[in-house]
Design an enzyme around this catalytic site. Structure first.
Site, PDB file in Angstrom:
ATOM      1  N   ALA A   1       0.832  -1.193   0.000  1.00 29.66           N
ATOM      2  CA  ALA A   1       0.000   0.000   0.000  1.00 29.66           C
ATOM      3  C   ALA A   1       0.878   1.259   0.000  1.00 29.66           C
ATOM      4  O   ALA A   1       2.065   1.213   0.311  1.00 29.66           O
ATOM      5  CB  ALA A   1      -0.925   0.007   1.205  1.00 29.66           C
TER       6      ALA A   1
ATOM      7  N   GLY B   1       0.019  -5.255   0.611  1.00 34.50           N
ATOM      8  CA  GLY B   1      -1.076  -5.274  -0.354  1.00 34.50           C
ATOM      9  C   GLY B   1      -0.723  -5.991  -1.638  1.00 34.50           C
ATOM     10  O   GLY B   1      -1.583  -6.584  -2.299  1.00 34.50           O
TER      11      GLY B   1
ATOM     12  N   GLU C   1      -1.263  -9.530  -1.031  1.00 33.51           N
ATOM     13  CA  GLU C   1      -2.710  -9.759  -0.977  1.00 33.51           C
ATOM     14  C   GLU C   1      -3.336  -9.783  -2.370  1.00 33.51           C
ATOM     15  O   GLU C   1      -4.297 -10.521  -2.608  1.00 33.51           O
ATOM     16  CB  GLU C   1      -3.358  -8.687  -0.096  1.00 33.51           C
ATOM     17  CG  GLU C   1      -3.023  -8.894   1.379  1.00 33.51           C
ATOM     18  CD  GLU C   1      -3.380  -7.710   2.255  1.00 33.51           C
ATOM     19  OE1 GLU C   1      -4.056  -7.926   3.281  1.00 33.51           O
ATOM     20  OE2 GLU C   1      -2.991  -6.571   1.929  1.00 33.51           O
TER      21      GLU C   1
ATOM     22  N   GLU D   1       3.036  -5.850   7.506  1.00 33.45           N
ATOM     23  CA  GLU D   1       2.261  -4.767   8.127  1.00 33.45           C
ATOM     24  C   GLU D   1       2.522  -4.635   9.619  1.00 33.45           C
ATOM     25  O   GLU D   1       2.425  -3.532  10.177  1.00 33.45           O
ATOM     26  CB  GLU D   1       0.764  -5.001   7.888  1.00 33.45           C
ATOM     27  CG  GLU D   1       0.294  -4.795   6.464  1.00 33.45           C
ATOM     28  CD  GLU D   1       0.385  -6.048   5.610  1.00 33.45           C
ATOM     29  OE1 GLU D   1      -0.207  -6.061   4.515  1.00 33.45           O
ATOM     30  OE2 GLU D   1       1.045  -7.025   6.040  1.00 33.45           O
TER      31      GLU D   1
END
Length: 259
Positions: free
Chosen positions: A63, A108, A111, A131
Site C-alpha cells: 500500500a 497489499g 494480498e 504490516e
C-alpha cells in the site's frame, strides 16, 4: 483504461497490468482502477483467463504508506471498504487467474497475489505481509486468504514477524505454485492462461465458484453447492458438445462455444 491499472487483451488472455512506478504502491486510485479492470475482465467474452502482472522489476511493494499515514480512524473506517474491495474484485473474476510475480510482492501486493487462483513467481521474488512492522495488520484479505492457503500456524508466523519469504520457501509452503527464471515468469503465466482459451467457460466459472464457496462452509453444505453447480451445467450447450465429442472422438477434442 486506468492510469495505474489496466486490462490488456491479446489472443483470448487478459493481462491486468499494475503500472505505478517505481514500486507499484497501491494508493486509493490504483485500488479503484484494479476494481474496474477486474470487473472488465470478468464480463468480457473475449477474455478466457487473466494474468496479473506488475512488470519486469516488481509486482507490488504494498500500500501507499505515505497516503495511509495521514489517515486517522474515521478516514480509515471509510477507506477500509475499498481496501478489501479491490482484492475481492480480483477474487471474483469468474475465470482462471494467475499472478506473475517479479521482485517484491509485499503487504497489499502479496494480498493481490493471494486473490488469484494460482501464483507463479520469479526466482528472485520476495513475498510477505510486513504490516506488523508498521503497527498494523494486513487489511486487504491477507489474514484470511494466507491462512487458508498455507495453514493458520504458518500464516500467523509470517504475519507476526513480518518477514519476507524467498521463492524457494514460498514454493515449499504452498504460497506459490511454481518458480521460474525472472525473465520467463510472465511468459509461463501466459502459457498457463492460454490453455483455457476456447475452453468451457461456463464450467470453468462454476468450478471456481463451487470451490471458493465450498471452502467457506462445512462439507455437507459444500457438497450441496457442488451438486447444484454440477446439475446446472446440464443446461449448457458446452455439456452437450463435450459429451457428444467424447462419445464420437474420445476425450479432449470437443469444441466449446462458452454457452
Amino acid at each position: 483504461m486506468g492510469e495505474y491499472a489496466r486490462l490488456e487483451v491479446a489472443d483470448g488472455v487478459g493481462t491486468l497490468r499494475l503500472d505505478r512506478p517505481k514500486m507499484n504502491a497501491l494508493d486509493a486510485q490504483m485500488q479503484e482502477e484494479i476494481v474496474e479492470a477486474a470487473r472488465e475482465a470478468d464480463r468480457r467474452e473475449d477474455v478466457a483467463a487473466v494474468v496479473v502482472y506488475g512488470g519486469e522489476r516488481v509486482f507490488a511493494a504494498g500500500a501507499d504508506i505515505k497516503e495511509m499515514a495521514a489517515m486517522g480512524y474515521r478516514a480509515m473506517l471509510a477507506h477500509g471498504h475499498l481496501l478489501q474491495e479491490f482484492t475481492r474484485a480480483l477474487a471474483a473474476i469468474g475465470k482462471p487467474t494467475v499472478s506473475a510475480i517479479t521482485g517484491f510482492a509485499l503487504g497489499g501486493g502479496c494480498e493481490v497475489a493471494l486473490a488469484t487462483d494460482v501464483r507463479f513467481c520469479a526466482d528472485n521474488a520476495k513475498l510477505g505481509q510486513p504490516e506488523i512492522l508498521l503497527g498494523i495488520i494486513p487489511g486487504a484479505g491477507g489474514t484470511q486468504r494466507l491462512a487458508r492457503l498455507v495453514g493458520p500456524a504458518k500464516a500467523k508466523e509470517l504475519i507476526y514477524t513480518g518477514r519476507f519469504v524467498d521463492a524457494d520457501e514460498a514454493l515449499r509452503i504452498g504460497l506459490v505454485d511454481a518458480v521460474h527464471p525472472a525473465d520467463r515468469v510472465y511468459d509461463e503465466a501466459l502459457s498457463w492462461a492460454r490453455q483455457f482459451v476456447g475452453g468451457p467457460a461456463l464450467a470453468l466459472r462454476v468450478a471456481k465458484d463451487v470451490v471458493d464457496r465450498g471452502l467457506e462452509t462445512d462439507l455437507q453444505t459444500g457438497l450441496e453447492i457442488e451438486r447444484a453447480g454440477f446439475t446446472g451445467l446440464f443446461a449448457t450447450d458446452d455439456q452437450k458438445a463435450g459429451m457428444a465429442s467424447f462419445i464420437e472422438n474420445g476425450p479432449g477434442k470437443a469444441t466449446f462455444s462458452g454457452r
